[in-house]
Design a protein around this motif. Sequence first.
Motif, short mmCIF file in Angstrom:
data_model
loop_
_atom_site.label_atom_id
_atom_site.label_comp_id
_atom_site.label_asym_id
_atom_site.label_seq_id
_atom_site.Cartn_x
_atom_site.Cartn_y
_atom_site.Cartn_z
N LEU A 99 0.80 -1.22 0.00
CA LEU A 99 0.00 0.00 0.00
C LEU A 99 0.84 1.28 0.00
CD1 LEU A 99 -2.69 -0.98 2.68
CD2 LEU A 99 -2.81 -1.29 0.20
N GLY A 100 2.14 1.16 0.26
CA GLY A 100 2.97 2.35 0.31
C GLY A 100 4.33 2.09 0.92
N LYS A 101 5.04 3.18 1.22
CA LYS A 101 6.39 3.10 1.78
C LYS A 101 6.33 2.87 3.29
CE LYS A 101 8.88 3.94 -1.95
NZ LYS A 101 9.88 2.98 -2.47
N VAL A 102 7.13 1.91 3.75
CA VAL A 102 7.12 1.52 5.16
C VAL A 102 8.48 1.79 5.79
CG1 VAL A 102 6.77 -0.36 6.80
CG2 VAL A 102 5.47 -0.32 4.65
N ALA A 103 8.49 2.43 6.95
CA ALA A 103 9.70 2.53 7.78
C ALA A 103 9.57 1.49 8.89
CB ALA A 103 9.84 3.92 8.37
N LEU A 104 10.49 0.53 8.93
CA LEU A 104 10.49 -0.51 9.95
C LEU A 104 11.66 -0.25 10.89
CD1 LEU A 104 9.29 -3.14 11.06
CD2 LEU A 104 10.75 -4.40 9.45
N ASN A 111 12.33 -6.46 -0.16
CA ASN A 111 11.19 -5.59 -0.46
C ASN A 111 11.63 -4.13 -0.59
OD1 ASN A 111 8.69 -4.03 -0.13
ND2 ASN A 111 7.76 -5.99 0.37
N LYS A 112 11.47 -3.57 -1.76
CA LYS A 112 11.94 -2.20 -2.03
C LYS A 112 11.06 -1.14 -1.37
CE LYS A 112 14.21 -3.41 -6.37
NZ LYS A 112 14.28 -3.17 -7.83
N ASN A 113 9.87 -1.52 -0.92
CA ASN A 113 8.99 -0.56 -0.27
C ASN A 113 9.19 -0.49 1.24
OD1 ASN A 113 7.74 0.69 -2.37
ND2 ASN A 113 5.72 -0.19 -2.04
N ILE A 114 10.11 -1.32 1.76
CA ILE A 114 10.38 -1.32 3.21
C ILE A 114 11.78 -0.76 3.46
CG2 ILE A 114 10.64 -2.71 5.29
CD1 ILE A 114 8.72 -4.75 4.09
N ASN A 115 11.84 0.30 4.25
CA ASN A 115 13.12 0.85 4.70
C ASN A 115 13.39 0.33 6.11
OD1 ASN A 115 12.36 2.75 2.49
ND2 ASN A 115 14.27 3.74 3.12
N LEU A 116 14.35 -0.58 6.22
CA LEU A 116 14.70 -1.15 7.51
C LEU A 116 15.70 -0.22 8.20
CD1 LEU A 116 14.59 -3.46 9.57
CD2 LEU A 116 16.42 -4.60 8.26
N LEU A 117 15.27 0.36 9.31
CA LEU A 117 16.10 1.32 10.05
C LEU A 117 16.60 0.66 11.33
CD1 LEU A 117 13.87 4.50 9.57
CD2 LEU A 117 15.84 3.79 8.21
N GLU A 118 17.75 0.01 11.23
CA GLU A 118 18.34 -0.65 12.39
C GLU A 118 19.10 0.36 13.24
OE1 GLU A 118 19.28 -5.14 11.09
OE2 GLU A 118 20.39 -3.66 9.92
#
Length: 545
Positions: A36-41, A158-165
């Motif tokens: 559905l859109g861009k995700v910040a995890l 997944n290119k729509n998920i930005n994993l912010l560790e």
Amino acid sequence: MKKKSSLQVIEHVMFDFLIIGSGIAGASLALKLSALGKVALLCKESFFECNTRWAQGGIASVLSDEDNYALHIQDTLNAGVGLCHENVVQKVISSGPRSIQQLIALGVQFTQNTQCNQYDSEYHLTKEGGHSARRIIHSADMTGIALQNTLAQKVNENKNINLLEFHTAIDLIVTDKVAPDFSRNRALGAYVLNEKNKNIFAILAKATVLATGGHGKLYLYTTNPDVATGDGVAMAWRAGARVANLEFMQFHPTCLYDPKSKNFLISEALRGEGAILKTITGDRFMEDIHPLKELAPRDIVARAIDAQIKKSGAPYVYLDISHKEPSFVKNHFPGIYTKCLEIGLDITQEPIPVVPAAHYSCGGIVTDMRGRTGIKSLWALGEAACSGLHGANRLASNSLLEGVVFADFVFEDIASIIADLNLYKNPVVPKWELGTAAEPDEMVVISQLWDEIRRTMWNYVGIVRTEKRLARAAARIDQICQEIETYYWNIIPSRSLIEVRNLATVAQLTVKCARMRKESRGIHYSLDCPITDDKKYKKDTVVLS
């Protein structure tokens, strides 16, 4: 003299969705919302450092002809001692098989069944305390690792998920705090600390989700990793959400007792496969405690072990599976066998020293069946939430089930209102203000407060409670909270400072809940009020912000 900080405040970033927490609940939801859109995890450490990673046993679900929904529902209700929300229990359990199939489709490698003559299932199913049938699907005794490995692969692809560790959420941004003229409190995102780059910024999002896990680090002894500091509950509380049932901290009966190693969970599945609890003199003791013996509900087993420890003066009891064939033990429990071997203990030949430890919170942020918190655009799921599934005591292996099933529920809810979310106009959100705050001269202040909180909770708000102990805990925790708030606003935020502040807040709320419940029910056991009182207390302990 305070040191000048190198910490920088930078501009906001925008995402469609912000998910705080990378366990099974948060990661599963991120994969769904990415359509559905861009995700910040967001996760405080690496993606893998979460409670899910350390789960051994598995996921409870109806997966064989020898089982049915009614049995699983009843087992859950029995464990919850009258406080489960039956409609939630029914929906979660009936949704379980679908969610398991989704995990299998993602690539999770569950242990195959090689004993098809015992029950009709493609996968090996085990049995744990409180369950009336075999229904725990697992990946040997390292289910959490199998789940996180698969989820990590899918998230990274997944290119729509930005994993912010290595990003720590400091506080939620809500309209009540930044734009109080709005008619209803709404979440706008969160202020975040980037530990590696030493900067603070705001992540703004149409929908914010708390999947931050539990708060086992509130206690001196716990099976939880260091990241389990109750961040979601504390942030939601400060933002204006309700919390409930925090008095119900489940103590896992069997944590490996070894002063030289980090607390290590000894899965309940060992008892499901015949392991026996014994005193240090070798006597079995659960036979006289409960008809289910070693497979009694966790609160009963934990109290029985605690009583034996207090009676004998020894710091542990034994869990013995050495009567089983060595090949059986090694094949079914390779992770536990290997870990124990590392400390010189061969569990095929000798018993395991075990002690109860804080394991899982049945309380948390109050949500409905859609994961809504009462603050608009803010959802919560997994251990951070109080959904009504667990009641006064969680049935074994229902936790991973709740996380993956509620990922579906929250996704479906957000998807149904996505058009409305897109129409919201956000107020101007200010940058984080450092003011005159500076670096602390000594970190010992934080470590001292951390230690005091955990020892106070262990000694006064542990497995067995009294009114006097709770009063002592309340007085000291309230004082600690005041000390931390004074200290907090004069010091540059760091992960350790943020965590100790959150721990203190959750400790204060836990003590408040425990003092409100003048009875014994499930995990909450009071020597002063040993009777379960359905007339007065068959209800959630809700604390309003």
